[in-house]
Design a protein around this motif. Structure first.
Motif, PDB file in Angstrom:
ATOM      1  N   ASN A   5     -20.226  21.756  19.696  1.00  0.00           N
ATOM      2  CA  ASN A   5     -21.316  20.917  19.979  1.00  0.00           C
ATOM      3  C   ASN A   5     -22.327  20.824  18.604  1.00  0.00           C
ATOM      4  O   ASN A   5     -23.310  21.179  18.804  1.00  0.00           O
ATOM      5  CB  ASN A   5     -22.208  21.792  21.179  1.00  0.00           C
ATOM      6  N   GLY A   6     -21.731  20.748  17.618  1.00  0.00           N
ATOM      7  CA  GLY A   6     -22.285  20.259  16.464  1.00  0.00           C
ATOM      8  C   GLY A   6     -22.669  21.227  15.588  1.00  0.00           C
ATOM      9  O   GLY A   6     -23.180  21.237  14.408  1.00  0.00           O
ATOM     10  N   GLN A   7     -22.170  22.595  16.121  1.00  0.00           N
ATOM     11  CA  GLN A   7     -22.700  23.816  15.486  1.00  0.00           C
ATOM     12  C   GLN A   7     -21.262  24.672  14.887  1.00  0.00           C
ATOM     13  O   GLN A   7     -20.347  24.691  15.715  1.00  0.00           O
ATOM     14  CB  GLN A   7     -23.247  24.953  16.278  1.00  0.00           C
ATOM     15  N   PRO A   8     -21.389  25.155  13.791  1.00  0.00           N
ATOM     16  CA  PRO A   8     -20.230  25.947  13.185  1.00  0.00           C
ATOM     17  C   PRO A   8     -19.895  27.036  14.271  1.00  0.00           C
ATOM     18  O   PRO A   8     -20.471  27.822  14.502  1.00  0.00           O
ATOM     19  CB  PRO A   8     -20.509  26.560  11.901  1.00  0.00           C
ATOM     20  N   GLN A   9     -18.494  27.165  14.741  1.00  0.00           N
ATOM     21  CA  GLN A   9     -18.215  28.247  15.735  1.00  0.00           C
ATOM     22  C   GLN A   9     -16.685  28.072  15.926  1.00  0.00           C
ATOM     23  O   GLN A   9     -16.090  27.022  15.874  1.00  0.00           O
ATOM     24  CB  GLN A   9     -18.836  27.655  17.137  1.00  0.00           C
ATOM     25  N   ASP A  10     -16.249  29.331  15.965  1.00  0.00           N
ATOM     26  CA  ASP A  10     -14.870  29.415  16.160  1.00  0.00           C
ATOM     27  C   ASP A  10     -14.499  30.114  17.788  1.00  0.00           C
ATOM     28  O   ASP A  10     -13.142  30.594  17.829  1.00  0.00           O
ATOM     29  CB  ASP A  10     -14.290  30.688  15.132  1.00  0.00           C
ATOM     30  N   VAL A  11     -15.510  30.176  18.343  1.00  0.00           N
ATOM     31  CA  VAL A  11     -15.155  30.706  19.933  1.00  0.00           C
ATOM     32  C   VAL A  11     -15.622  29.781  20.842  1.00  0.00           C
ATOM     33  O   VAL A  11     -16.662  29.240  20.571  1.00  0.00           O
ATOM     34  CB  VAL A  11     -15.772  32.197  20.132  1.00  0.00           C
ATOM     35  N   ILE A  12     -15.098  29.762  22.108  1.00  0.00           N
ATOM     36  CA  ILE A  12     -15.764  28.990  23.102  1.00  0.00           C
ATOM     37  C   ILE A  12     -15.805  29.956  24.440  1.00  0.00           C
ATOM     38  O   ILE A  12     -14.895  31.028  24.511  1.00  0.00           O
ATOM     39  CB  ILE A  12     -14.993  27.811  23.370  1.00  0.00           C
ATOM     40  N   LYS A  78      -9.266  16.521  14.852  1.00  0.00           N
ATOM     41  CA  LYS A  78      -9.185  16.629  16.358  1.00  0.00           C
ATOM     42  C   LYS A  78     -10.397  16.692  17.065  1.00  0.00           C
ATOM     43  O   LYS A  78     -11.091  17.649  16.688  1.00  0.00           O
ATOM     44  CB  LYS A  78      -8.242  17.682  16.801  1.00  0.00           C
ATOM     45  N   ILE A  79     -10.723  15.841  17.838  1.00  0.00           N
ATOM     46  CA  ILE A  79     -11.828  15.812  18.735  1.00  0.00           C
ATOM     47  C   ILE A  79     -11.495  16.137  20.274  1.00  0.00           C
ATOM     48  O   ILE A  79     -10.716  15.508  20.733  1.00  0.00           O
ATOM     49  CB  ILE A  79     -12.705  14.338  18.921  1.00  0.00           C
ATOM     50  N   ILE A  80     -12.246  17.233  20.758  1.00  0.00           N
ATOM     51  CA  ILE A  80     -11.796  17.621  22.024  1.00  0.00           C
ATOM     52  C   ILE A  80     -13.252  17.561  22.920  1.00  0.00           C
ATOM     53  O   ILE A  80     -14.008  18.114  22.364  1.00  0.00           O
ATOM     54  CB  ILE A  80     -11.494  18.979  22.135  1.00  0.00           C
ATOM     55  N   ILE A  81     -12.887  17.060  24.145  1.00  0.00           N
ATOM     56  CA  ILE A  81     -14.133  17.020  25.122  1.00  0.00           C
ATOM     57  C   ILE A  81     -13.559  17.603  26.200  1.00  0.00           C
ATOM     58  O   ILE A  81     -12.887  17.394  27.055  1.00  0.00           O
ATOM     59  CB  ILE A  81     -14.674  15.489  25.423  1.00  0.00           C
ATOM     60  N   THR A  82     -14.499  18.751  26.671  1.00  0.00           N
ATOM     61  CA  THR A  82     -14.087  19.423  27.832  1.00  0.00           C
ATOM     62  C   THR A  82     -15.101  19.103  29.092  1.00  0.00           C
ATOM     63  O   THR A  82     -16.297  18.718  28.733  1.00  0.00           O
ATOM     64  CB  THR A  82     -14.049  21.003  27.614  1.00  0.00           C
ATOM     65  N   ARG A  83     -14.828  19.175  30.025  1.00  0.00           N
ATOM     66  CA  ARG A  83     -15.870  18.922  31.211  1.00  0.00           C
ATOM     67  C   ARG A  83     -17.028  19.758  31.284  1.00  0.00           C
ATOM     68  O   ARG A  83     -18.161  19.329  31.681  1.00  0.00           O
ATOM     69  CB  ARG A  83     -15.122  18.985  32.601  1.00  0.00           C
ATOM     70  N   GLY A  84     -16.869  20.982  30.573  1.00  0.00           N
ATOM     71  CA  GLY A  84     -17.860  22.015  30.708  1.00  0.00           C
ATOM     72  C   GLY A  84     -17.565  23.415  31.167  1.00  0.00           C
ATOM     73  O   GLY A  84     -16.192  23.633  31.273  1.00  0.00           O
ATOM     74  N   GLU A  85     -18.400  24.051  31.630  1.00  0.00           N
ATOM     75  CA  GLU A  85     -18.175  25.554  32.198  1.00  0.00           C
ATOM     76  C   GLU A  85     -18.661  25.667  33.770  1.00  0.00           C
ATOM     77  O   GLU A  85     -19.305  25.084  33.991  1.00  0.00           O
ATOM     78  CB  GLU A  85     -18.972  26.499  31.388  1.00  0.00           C
ATOM     79  N   THR A  86     -17.555  26.495  34.320  1.00  0.00           N
ATOM     80  CA  THR A  86     -17.562  26.843  35.740  1.00  0.00           C
ATOM     81  C   THR A  86     -17.184  28.183  35.863  1.00  0.00           C
ATOM     82  O   THR A  86     -16.259  28.703  35.248  1.00  0.00           O
ATOM     83  CB  THR A  86     -17.059  26.019  36.558  1.00  0.00           C
ATOM     84  N   ILE A 101     -15.780  19.866  20.972  1.00  0.00           N
ATOM     85  CA  ILE A 101     -15.157  20.558  19.772  1.00  0.00           C
ATOM     86  C   ILE A 101     -14.471  19.655  18.657  1.00  0.00           C
ATOM     87  O   ILE A 101     -13.770  18.396  18.997  1.00  0.00           O
ATOM     88  CB  ILE A 101     -14.261  21.279  20.376  1.00  0.00           C
ATOM     89  N   THR A 102     -14.962  19.810  17.287  1.00  0.00           N
ATOM     90  CA  THR A 102     -14.635  18.943  16.399  1.00  0.00           C
ATOM     91  C   THR A 102     -13.829  19.679  15.300  1.00  0.00           C
ATOM     92  O   THR A 102     -14.540  20.874  14.794  1.00  0.00           O
ATOM     93  CB  THR A 102     -15.709  18.080  15.589  1.00  0.00           C
ATOM     94  N   GLN A 103     -12.586  19.767  14.733  1.00  0.00           N
ATOM     95  CA  GLN A 103     -12.154  20.539  13.955  1.00  0.00           C
ATOM     96  C   GLN A 103     -11.294  19.743  12.853  1.00  0.00           C
ATOM     97  O   GLN A 103     -10.760  18.660  13.113  1.00  0.00           O
ATOM     98  CB  GLN A 103     -11.233  21.646  14.683  1.00  0.00           C
ATOM     99  N   CYS A 104     -10.985  20.298  11.828  1.00  0.00           N
ATOM    100  CA  CYS A 104     -10.174  19.699  10.678  1.00  0.00           C
ATOM    101  C   CYS A 104      -9.002  20.451  10.377  1.00  0.00           C
ATOM    102  O   CYS A 104      -9.098  21.638  10.454  1.00  0.00           O
ATOM    103  CB  CYS A 104     -10.977  19.398   9.508  1.00  0.00           C
ATOM    104  N   ALA A 105      -7.866  19.867   9.918  1.00  0.00           N
ATOM    105  CA  ALA A 105      -6.759  20.608   9.487  1.00  0.00           C
ATOM    106  C   ALA A 105      -6.154  19.676   8.461  1.00  0.00           C
ATOM    107  O   ALA A 105      -6.332  18.523   8.240  1.00  0.00           O
ATOM    108  CB  ALA A 105      -5.613  20.887  10.485  1.00  0.00           C
ATOM    109  N   ALA A 106      -5.188  20.521   7.493  1.00  0.00           N
ATOM    110  CA  ALA A 106      -4.391  19.601   6.778  1.00  0.00           C
ATOM    111  C   ALA A 106      -3.421  18.459   7.200  1.00  0.00           C
ATOM    112  O   ALA A 106      -3.011  18.646   8.467  1.00  0.00           O
ATOM    113  CB  ALA A 106      -3.721  20.571   5.611  1.00  0.00           C
ATOM    114  N   LEU A 107      -3.535  17.524   6.478  1.00  0.00           N
ATOM    115  CA  LEU A 107      -2.510  16.338   7.211  1.00  0.00           C
ATOM    116  C   LEU A 107      -1.228  16.811   6.925  1.00  0.00           C
ATOM    117  O   LEU A 107      -0.665  17.686   6.268  1.00  0.00           O
ATOM    118  CB  LEU A 107      -2.593  15.152   6.003  1.00  0.00           C
ATOM    119  N   PRO A 108      -0.284  16.678   7.813  1.00  0.00           N
ATOM    120  CA  PRO A 108       0.994  16.852   7.745  1.00  0.00           C
ATOM    121  C   PRO A 108       1.659  16.800   6.440  1.00  0.00           C
ATOM    122  O   PRO A 108       1.602  15.541   6.130  1.00  0.00           O
ATOM    123  CB  PRO A 108       1.740  16.089   9.057  1.00  0.00           C
TER     124      PRO A 108
END
Length: 283
Positions: A5-12, A78-86, A101-108
């Motif tokens: 959600n636009g903030q640096p984060q490694d956990v959900i 990679k852009i991931i959109i989840t429904r949210g939390e329940t 979630i937005t994340q970057c990795a090296a190109l293959p």
């Protein structure tokens, strides 16, 4: 780098429905030289896939701001959109707040001669499931693809072809399939299962520029083996010719150069600049 959600984060949160049920969608994009390829097409597909699952898709400006924060230059995004939390249970509310979630990795690091030599392809025993409600959607539950990819460890095999319960060709484990017969370019009709990929759409547009007829239709494995040429497509590998399927060898086809040139032309026209490069021409 990863953003939640636009903030640096490694956990959900473990309450997120992506973690619990695979309840969400994603897109994979190629960024080269600070420019994202086919952004408008990817965002349109993201909107369509969110709508198919009843998830509120983030505004384009919000996602672009995320991309500017992570400032990719050469990256697989990679852009991931989840429904949210329940807390628990399959039931959902229309008022859940999606997580992005937005994340970057090296190109293959594909072999340099891969596009000249072509890819070796096997046929997977894992079947693509039948579910019209999810057909075409790039949702987060990719267990079929995981199981299919576990079927081989041979590094000489680039991809596996997935069939459905009735033996119709659906897609590759990580790609769409294009089949050339004379002047007709076909791809499997994905109204029962599979993922509609952006690069397959781009390849169709490129083929139309050169007078090929294009069609989505049901294809058998025999149809593929009898073709004049076969390609795999995804956002990272582009348009990749197939060298071998089921002991059927394909010779380089003249259409490869035509389609590759047209795809590259569209790639240049449809790049979206995220990071300004000092070497980038102005205006």
């Amino acid at each position: 780098m990863r953003l939640l959600n636009g903030q640096p984060q490694d956990v959900i949160s473990m309450a997120d429905r992506a973690f619990q049920f695979g309840d969400g969608v994603f897109r994979t994009l190629r960024c080269e030289g600070g420019q994202i390829e086919f952004w408008q097409r990817h965002y349109a597909r993201l909107q369509q896939d969110c709508a198919a699952l009843g998830i509120n898709c983030p505004a384009e400006a919000v996602l672009l701001e995320d991309l500017r924060i992570i400032t990719p230059v050469d990256a697989a995004i990679k852009i991931i959109i989840t429904r949210g939390e329940t807390i628990r249970g399959y039931g959902t509310s229309d008022f859940l707040t999606p997580n992005r979630i937005t994340q970057c990795a090296a190109l293959p690091n594909y072999p340099k001669d891969l596009h000249q030599q072509g890819a070796n392809v096997r046929v997977c025993s894992t079947k693509a499931s039948w579910q019209p409600a999810l057909a075409g959607v790039k949702h987060l539950n990719r267990l079929e693809n995981v199981l299919a990819r576990r079927e081989w460890q041979d590094p000489s095999i680039f991809e596996g072809l997935m069939l459905d319960r009735d033996g119709w060709v659906i897609e590759g484990v990580m790609s769409n399939v294009l089949v050339l017969c004379d002047t007709h370019l076909f791809t499997p009709k994905l109204d029962q299962s599979g993922v509609n990929g952006v690069m397959c759409e781009v390849a169709f547009d490129a083929a139309l520029q050169h007078g090929f007829a294009v069609e989505k239709r049901a294809l058998t494995l025999d149809d593929v083996k009898k073709a004049d040429a076969v390609w795999l497509t995804n956002s990272l590998v582009g348009l990749l010719p197939v060298a071998n399927i089921c002991d059927r060898n394909f010779m380089p086809h003249p259409a490869q150069a035509l389609l590759s040139k047209a795809v590259n032309h569209l790639r240049q026209l449809e790049k979206f600049t995220i990071v300004e490069s000092p070497d980038m021409p102005k205006g």
